[in-house]
Scaffold this motif. Sequence first.
Motif, short mmCIF file in Angstrom:
data_model
loop_
_atom_site.label_atom_id
_atom_site.label_comp_id
_atom_site.label_asym_id
_atom_site.label_seq_id
_atom_site.Cartn_x
_atom_site.Cartn_y
_atom_site.Cartn_z
N SER A 116 -15.48 5.09 13.39
CA SER A 116 -16.02 3.96 12.64
C SER A 116 -14.98 3.41 11.67
O SER A 116 -13.96 4.06 11.40
CB SER A 116 -17.28 4.38 11.87
N LEU A 117 -15.24 2.22 11.14
CA LEU A 117 -14.38 1.59 10.15
C LEU A 117 -15.13 1.46 8.83
O LEU A 117 -16.35 1.28 8.81
CB LEU A 117 -13.95 0.20 10.61
N PRO A 118 -14.42 1.52 7.70
CA PRO A 118 -15.07 1.25 6.41
C PRO A 118 -15.63 -0.17 6.38
O PRO A 118 -15.12 -1.08 7.05
CB PRO A 118 -13.92 1.41 5.40
N ASN A 119 -16.68 -0.36 5.60
CA ASN A 119 -17.29 -1.68 5.46
C ASN A 119 -16.24 -2.71 5.01
O ASN A 119 -15.41 -2.42 4.16
CB ASN A 119 -18.42 -1.65 4.44
N GLY A 120 -16.32 -3.89 5.62
CA GLY A 120 -15.42 -4.96 5.21
C GLY A 120 -14.07 -4.98 5.89
O GLY A 120 -13.22 -5.78 5.55
N THR A 121 -13.85 -4.07 6.86
CA THR A 121 -12.58 -4.04 7.58
C THR A 121 -12.83 -4.28 9.06
O THR A 121 -13.96 -4.20 9.53
CB THR A 121 -11.85 -2.70 7.39
N LYS A 122 -11.78 -4.57 9.80
CA LYS A 122 -11.92 -4.84 11.23
C LYS A 122 -10.60 -4.56 11.93
O LYS A 122 -9.53 -4.57 11.31
CB LYS A 122 -12.32 -6.30 11.49
N ASP A 123 -10.70 -4.30 13.22
CA ASP A 123 -9.51 -4.21 14.07
C ASP A 123 -9.23 -5.60 14.64
O ASP A 123 -10.15 -6.31 15.04
CB ASP A 123 -9.73 -3.22 15.23
N LYS A 124 -7.97 -5.97 14.70
CA LYS A 124 -7.56 -7.20 15.37
C LYS A 124 -6.89 -6.82 16.68
O LYS A 124 -5.92 -6.06 16.68
CB LYS A 124 -6.60 -8.00 14.50
N LEU A 125 -7.39 -7.36 17.76
CA LEU A 125 -6.86 -7.00 19.07
C LEU A 125 -6.21 -8.20 19.75
O LEU A 125 -6.67 -9.34 19.60
CB LEU A 125 -7.99 -6.47 19.97
N PHE A 126 -5.12 -7.92 20.45
CA PHE A 126 -4.50 -8.85 21.39
C PHE A 126 -4.34 -10.26 20.83
O PHE A 126 -3.51 -10.51 19.98
CB PHE A 126 -5.27 -8.85 22.71
N LYS A 127 -5.18 -11.19 21.28
CA LYS A 127 -5.01 -12.60 20.94
C LYS A 127 -5.11 -12.81 19.42
O LYS A 127 -4.26 -13.49 18.82
CB LYS A 127 -6.05 -13.44 21.65
N GLU A 128 -6.14 -12.25 18.78
CA GLU A 128 -6.31 -12.46 17.34
C GLU A 128 -5.15 -11.85 16.57
O GLU A 128 -4.64 -12.44 15.61
CB GLU A 128 -7.63 -11.87 16.86
N ALA A 129 -4.73 -10.65 16.97
CA ALA A 129 -3.60 -10.01 16.30
C ALA A 129 -2.33 -10.83 16.46
O ALA A 129 -1.55 -11.01 15.50
CB ALA A 129 -3.40 -8.60 16.85
N MET A 130 -2.10 -11.35 17.65
CA MET A 130 -0.90 -12.15 17.90
C MET A 130 -0.93 -13.46 17.11
O MET A 130 0.07 -13.86 16.52
CB MET A 130 -0.77 -12.43 19.39
N GLN A 131 -2.09 -14.11 17.06
CA GLN A 131 -2.17 -15.37 16.35
C GLN A 131 -2.08 -15.18 14.83
O GLN A 131 -1.50 -16.01 14.13
CB GLN A 131 -3.48 -16.11 16.70
N SER A 132 -2.61 -14.08 14.32
CA SER A 132 -2.46 -13.78 12.89
C SER A 132 -0.99 -13.56 12.56
O SER A 132 -0.48 -14.04 11.53
CB SER A 132 -3.28 -12.53 12.52
N ASP A 162 -17.23 -12.58 4.54
CA ASP A 162 -15.82 -12.31 4.28
C ASP A 162 -15.52 -10.82 4.47
O ASP A 162 -16.42 -9.97 4.37
CB ASP A 162 -15.43 -12.72 2.86
N TYR A 163 -14.26 -10.51 4.73
CA TYR A 163 -13.83 -9.13 4.89
C TYR A 163 -13.16 -8.66 3.61
O TYR A 163 -12.52 -9.43 2.89
CB TYR A 163 -12.87 -9.00 6.07
N SER A 164 -13.29 -7.36 3.35
CA SER A 164 -12.64 -6.78 2.17
C SER A 164 -11.13 -6.75 2.34
O SER A 164 -10.39 -6.81 1.36
CB SER A 164 -13.17 -5.36 1.94
N GLU A 165 -10.66 -6.64 3.57
CA GLU A 165 -9.24 -6.63 3.89
C GLU A 165 -8.82 -8.04 4.31
O GLU A 165 -9.37 -8.58 5.27
CB GLU A 165 -8.96 -5.63 5.00
N GLN A 166 -7.90 -8.65 3.58
CA GLN A 166 -7.52 -10.04 3.83
C GLN A 166 -6.01 -10.18 3.91
O GLN A 166 -5.27 -9.59 3.12
CB GLN A 166 -8.06 -10.94 2.71
#
Length: 397
Positions: A6-22, A114-118
Motif C-alpha cells: 500500500s501507499l501512504p495517503n496522498g501519494t501515488k505511483d506514476k507509471l509509463f506515460k504519466e511518469a514520462m510526461q511529468s 490534491d496529493y500530499s506529494e507534489q
Amino acid sequence: MKWNRSLPNGTKDKLFKEAMQSYHLESIVNHHFEHRGYQRIETPLIEFEEVFEGMDQKATSRYRFFDEQGRIVVLRPDMTLPVGRVVSTTGIIPPVQLFYSGKIFRVIKGHSGDYSEQLQAGMELIGYESLKAETECLINAVSISQKCGIADFQIELGHAAIVESIVVELGLSNEEQQVFAQILQSKNTPNLLAFLKKYETHKLYPFVSQLSRLFGDWEILAQARQLTNQPAILDAISEMEALIAQIHQVYPEQAITVDLGLVRELKYYSGMTFKGYTDQSAGSFFSGGRYDQLLTEFSVAPVPAVGLVFYLDKIYSIINRQTGWENPVETKTLIHFEEDCLQAAEALIASEAASRLSLHQNLEDSLQYAKQWQIPQVVHVQASGVKFYQVEDVTNE
C-alpha cells in the motif's frame, strides 16, 4: 496487517506515460531557466522544522519526525524557504537568479483531490528591488506555460500591502484579522459591511467597503484609485498598473485580472502576488510574488526577493483535460541478437530510430513480447545476417 503493498495517503505511483510526461514537463522548465542564464540550486528533501516557520501554517500540515538526536525534522512543504536558508547561510552574495525543481510534501486532509506529494519547479530572484523582477517572473510564467502547452490562461494579480495597510489603519486584533480574511476570501459583501459597521466614519471606509467587489478586469484599478488617498494602497495600485503595462509590451493579448482584496496565503509575501488559472482547473497552476522580508526568518537583514513556482502535477492534469498528450515515442523495432552479435546489434540500434534491444534468450520469446507490447517489427541479428519480422505477419501464421 502488512502495509508493504500500500501507499501512504496522498501519494501515488506514476507509471509509463504519466511518469514520462511529468519528466518532460520538469525538463521544459529546467531547460528554459538554464537557457535564460539562471543558476540551479538543490536543497535536501529533509529540513529542520524551524526553516518553515515563515509559512504561518499549522505543524499538522507537515510530515514531521525525529532525527537520531531527537530533533524535529520535516519533509519540505515549500521550496522558497529552503532557498532563503541557503542564501542566508552559505555566503552567496545577492543579486542572484536561481532555479530549482523537486518534490514538496504537505498533508492534505479531506477530499480536495490534491496529493500530499507534489512536483514543483520554479525560480527565485534574490536581491532585486526593481519592478523588473516581477516583470521577469511573469514573462517567464507566460513563456513556460506556452511551452508546456497551456495557451489559454489568465494571470491574477494581488498585492499583500493592500490588506496589510487596512489591518494597520483599522487597528484590527488578531481575531478580527482572521474574520476579515475569511470575509474577503468569500467575497461576502453583506458580511463585510456588517464587519465594518463600527468603521463607517473611518477615512478608509469608502475603499474597504468595496473590497469584495474590487476584482476582475484590470481596468478596475482606475475605479479603486478614486476610492482612497491612502499612500500605501495607491502605491500598490500604481505597481500593479505598471506591471500590467510591462507584460502587455511583450504579450499584448495576455489576459490579466486583479483582486485588491486578495489575502496572502503565505506569511512571507510582502508585495505583489500573482497566480495563473485556466478553465480546466479549479486551482492555480503557477503562483508567486514578492517577499522582501524572507531572509529575516533566518536572522539576516532584509533582502528584496521575488519568486515563481509551477505546479507540474496540476499542469499535467490541465493538458490532459485541454488537449491530451501526444503519445510518447514508442518502440518501433525490437532487436533480437545472438550472443556473438552484440556489436552488430549495438550498431543497428544506433542507426534505427525508435528501436531497442530484446533481452530475451529465444527469438520466439522476443516475438511474443513484441506482440504483447504492440511493437510492429522484430530484427533478428545473427552471424549469417539480419532477418526482419513483421509482428502482424508472424501473428497470422
